[in-house]
Design an enzyme around this catalytic site. Structure first.
Site, PDB file in Angstrom:
ATOM      1  N   ILE A 136       0.872  -1.170   0.000  1.00 20.14           N
ATOM      2  CA  ILE A 136       0.000   0.000   0.000  1.00 20.14           C
ATOM      3  C   ILE A 136       0.912   1.223   0.000  1.00 20.14           C
ATOM      4  CG2 ILE A 136      -2.008  -1.086   1.071  1.00 20.14           C
ATOM      5  CD1 ILE A 136      -1.188  -0.018   3.718  1.00 20.14           C
ATOM      6  N   ASP A 137       0.413   2.318  -0.530  1.00 17.08           N
ATOM      7  CA  ASP A 137       1.245   3.506  -0.720  1.00 17.08           C
ATOM      8  C   ASP A 137       1.783   4.034   0.603  1.00 17.08           C
ATOM      9  OD1 ASP A 137       0.595   3.328  -3.402  1.00 17.08           O
ATOM     10  OD2 ASP A 137      -1.053   4.779  -3.226  1.00 17.08           O
TER      11      ASP A 137
END
Length: 312
Positions: A136-137
């Site tokens: 995930i970012d």
């Protein structure tokens, strides 16, 4: 560095060389693609791309270099470990933490923290990504699963590829989303205007991306809280699709509005739910992570302002 050469003869037709070699070698398709990009995959003696089909009777050879010792070093960084056993761990990643090392960053990542906190990690992710099944970012918070051995890694990455691993997010979007629910389908690839960004592209110009959404709360015409379900897992998928809808994620420094009402360090996007089949027991597991305080406090403030209660 030693290199292992493995050869196989296809007993039936395969649509892609990476699918064939992943099945035969146990390596991930992304690993096979990387080897093909390096010119290490051959079909009938000719260097081949990962996407090249394999016909029954063809000889397929792959050169697999010896793994380089992981360069990431353990760091005693606090982690919110939601669950762990001998095969895997589920982590609630904070906003601001990069998942693994990359250009210009070798410390302070989730991998550095994992190397310190866990007793083992799978090697399938490569020298800088041990245990990393999906990402995930940096400025997105929430749940992700990491593998502690190669068997678990292959099972979990397979579930993601087959879309049986379910991931759900909450995001606060700019403006009032017109529909109560819907599905966004585009291709996603590098933006032709800015190669540092991703963009929604016409069919055939990128990788297919599918995102489902439903509205949870509306705060006048200013903001909409939405629940997103990923059907695919492309880079920046929800952020790109939110922008494509005309309602970027609040606080997004790349795809959002330049002027922000709130003092934020990144987008209001949180991976709150994660479901998958346990690689060993076969049990379906589901985990939840509450919204981080900076996110929930903004919703509480908006709720008081607009007389809205969000059911989360």
């Amino acid at each position: 560095m030693q290199t292992t050469v493995r050869e196989f003869t296809a007993e039936e037709n395969y649509s892609r060389a990476d699918v064939f070699l992943s099945e035969k070698t146990g390596e991930t398709r992304s690993r096979i693609k990387k080897l093909a990009d390096e010119g290490r995959v051959y079909i009938s003696g000719v260097a081949a791309k990962a996407s090249r089909g394999v016909k029954a009777g063809e000889n397929v050879r792959v050169e697999i270099p010896e793994a380089v010792p992981c360069k990431a070093v353990p760091e005693n960084i606090p982690l919110d470990i939601v669950y762990q056993d001998a095969d895997l761990a589920v982590i609630n990643k904070p906003q601001g933490m990069t998942v693994h090392a990359g250009a210009g960053r070798t410390k302070g990542t989730l991998v550095n923290a994992l190397l310190s906190a866990l007793d083992c990690l799978s090697g399938v992710g490569g020298v800088m990504r041990p245990g990393i099944v999906h990402r995930i970012d940096k400025d997105t918070s929430g749940l992700l699963v990491v593998a502690k051995n190669d068997k678990a890694h292959l099972s979990l990455s397979g579930q993601i590829a087959q879309k049986t691993c379910r991931r759900k997010y909450y995001a606060l979007l700019e403006g009032s989303v017109k529909q109560d629910k819907g599905r966004i389908v585009t291709d996603i690839g590098r933006s032709p205007a800015d190669r540092l960004k991703m963009a929604a592209l016409p069919a055939g110009k990128g990788k297919n991306a599918v995102t489902d959404y439903e509205t949870v709360a509306r705060y006048g015409a200013e903001y909409t809280l939405c629940r997103f379900t990923l059907q695919t897992g492309r880079t920046h998928q929800i952020r790109v699709h939110a922008k494509y809808m005309g309602h970027p994620v609040v606080g997004d420094p790349v795809y959002g509005y330049k002027k922000q009402k709130f003092a934020l360090n990144g987008q209001l996007l949180h991976a709150y739910s994660l479901s998958f089949i346990h690689p060993t027991t076969g049990e379906e597991l589901t985990f939840y992570a509450p919204l981080p305080p900076y996110f929930s406090q903004i919703l509480e403030k908006l709720g008081r302002q607009y007389g809205v209660h969000a059911e989360i």
